[in-house]
Scaffold this active site. Structure first.
Site, PDB file in Angstrom:
ATOM      1  N   LYS A  24      44.381  30.760  44.065  1.00  0.00           N
ATOM      2  CA  LYS A  24      43.441  29.818  43.440  1.00  0.00           C
ATOM      3  C   LYS A  24      43.640  28.402  43.993  1.00  0.00           C
ATOM      4  CE  LYS A  24      43.125  32.654  39.298  1.00  0.00           C
ATOM      5  NZ  LYS A  24      43.487  32.886  37.884  1.00  0.00           N
ATOM      6  N   GLN A  30      46.868  30.586  33.297  1.00  0.00           N
ATOM      7  CA  GLN A  30      47.002  31.923  33.883  1.00  0.00           C
ATOM      8  C   GLN A  30      47.541  32.907  32.841  1.00  0.00           C
ATOM      9  OE1 GLN A  30      45.881  32.720  36.919  1.00  0.00           O
ATOM     10  NE2 GLN A  30      46.469  34.853  36.646  1.00  0.00           N
ATOM     11  N   ASP A  40      37.424  29.582  33.329  1.00  0.00           N
ATOM     12  CA  ASP A  40      37.605  31.035  33.206  1.00  0.00           C
ATOM     13  C   ASP A  40      36.506  31.664  32.334  1.00  0.00           C
ATOM     14  OD1 ASP A  40      39.704  32.274  34.612  1.00  0.00           O
ATOM     15  OD2 ASP A  40      41.220  31.372  33.308  1.00  0.00           O
TER      16      ASP A  40
HETATM   17  N1  GUN Z   1      44.998  37.035  34.720  1.00  0.00           N
HETATM   18  C1  GUN Z   1      44.328  38.057  35.303  1.00  0.00           C
HETATM   19  N2  GUN Z   1      43.051  37.706  35.544  1.00  0.00           N
HETATM   20  C2  GUN Z   1      42.906  36.451  35.104  1.00  0.00           C
HETATM   21  C3  GUN Z   1      41.813  35.523  35.092  1.00  0.00           C
HETATM   22  O1  GUN Z   1      40.680  35.805  35.514  1.00  0.00           O
HETATM   23  N3  GUN Z   1      42.079  34.293  34.558  1.00  0.00           N
HETATM   24  C4  GUN Z   1      43.298  33.956  34.074  1.00  0.00           C
HETATM   25  N4  GUN Z   1      43.456  32.750  33.556  1.00  0.00           N
HETATM   26  N5  GUN Z   1      44.330  34.786  34.069  1.00  0.00           N
HETATM   27  C5  GUN Z   1      44.123  36.022  34.592  1.00  0.00           C
END
Ligand code: GUN
Length: 290
Positions: A52, A96, A119
């Site tokens: 990211k 996350q 998200d």
């Molecule tokens: N953990 C697995 N997929 C995601 C996601 O799309 N966003 C976040 N914040 N954590 C994750």
């Protein structure tokens, strides 16, 4: 059989975002800014967060990573989120997941400012998305939509079967594809762990599009799908050998598919690209840009 190349699609979307950002910066605005909070040490999360941050740089964004210890109290994490919410120089915030067990993830998600919730997990965004209103769409589900659109896969009127009802993927993609959205209007069946095997097979065998997000290597086998199916594999599973595989027995199933996503290089790339789209949109909202 043709591959739905998530890397190619994501690269094209990111190049487009980069051009937009360059224009804004030339016009005197600051760059978009994404903040990521990572709690504890979880190997897959480390790798997702790295991707990211790298991709945000490629998109022309600024970003910062806030690392917090595994032992942090929920109240301390909530305070950190309030700091980021109140910081006018950051447009988007990701916490996350998964979080350590002593922290209630829903409390954390609910504390994120919906205007920074790139998200799309906050109930305000999830609710608006469900109602067909303007909202940040959950990134993996949105990424799948953008991938289908990139390859001109017809969706309207098609029968789509989703396997797995997680809040992160299965639930939002089933809602998005059934809504009257630009990428939507499918007839969707959402199946899950309590779906009887015979019913699951009845559904998947007549599906035009199958989306699987269960986290079980080799879950989808050739007998489960019809000839010509479009297969979207959301799984990212690390085998003991270290190899990363999806939820589909790829080599056996791929010959039956008209289109299939590889793992890696499929949906994973698209999740990150969709997050960048959401971040750009958060920034555009902040500056009242179109
Ligand atoms: N953990 C697995 N997929 C995601 C996601 O799309 N966003 C976040 N914040 N954590 C994750």
């Amino acid at each position: 059989m043709q591959l739905l190349d998530g890397k190619k699609c994501a690269d094209s979307l990111i190049a487009e975002i980069g051009k937009r950002v360059a224009g804004y910066v030339e016009g005197g605005l600051r760059k978009p800014h994404m903040t990521v909070i990572l709690v504890g040490e979880h190997a897959p999360s480390e790798s997702y967060v790295k991707s990211k941050i790298t991709t945000s740089g490629l998109s022309g964004f600024e970003s910062n990573l806030i690392r917090l210890p595994e032992t942090i109290r929920e109240s301390e994490l909530l305070a950190k989120i309030r700091d980021v919410n109140d910081d006018p120089t950051t447009d988007g915030l990701i916490v996350q997941l998964p979080l350590p067990k002593h922290i209630n993830s829903q409390n954390i998600i609910n504390a994120i400012d919906p205007a920074k919730d790139i998200d799309g997990f906050h109930p305000a965004n999830f609710g608006r998305m469900t109602l067909g209103q303007k909202a940040f769409r959950p990134a993996t589900a949105y990424g799948i939509c953008k991938l289908l659109q990139f390859y001109n896969i017809p969706i309207k009127g098609k029968h789509c079967v989703v396997i797995g009802r997680s809040n992160i993927v299965g639930k939002p993609i089933s809602i998005m594809l059934s809504n009257d959205f630009d990428i939507g209007n499918a007839t969707v069946t959402l199946t899950h762990i309590e779906t009887p095997r015979e019913l699951l097979l009845d559904e998947t065998r007549r599906a035009d599009i199958v989306i699987v997000a269960v986290g079980i290597p080799g879950f989808v086998t050739p007998d489960m799908v019809k000839e010509g199916v479009v297969l979207i594999d959301v799984g990212i599973n690390r085998l003991e050998s270290g190899k990363i595989v999806g939820d589909v027995a790829f080599d056996a199933v791929a010959p039956k598919c008209s289109w299939i996503t590889p793992v890696p290089g499929g949906v994973g790339r698209m999740t990150v690209a969709a997050l960048m789209i959401n971040t750009l949109n958060a920034y555009q909202n902040n500056f009242n840009l179109a």
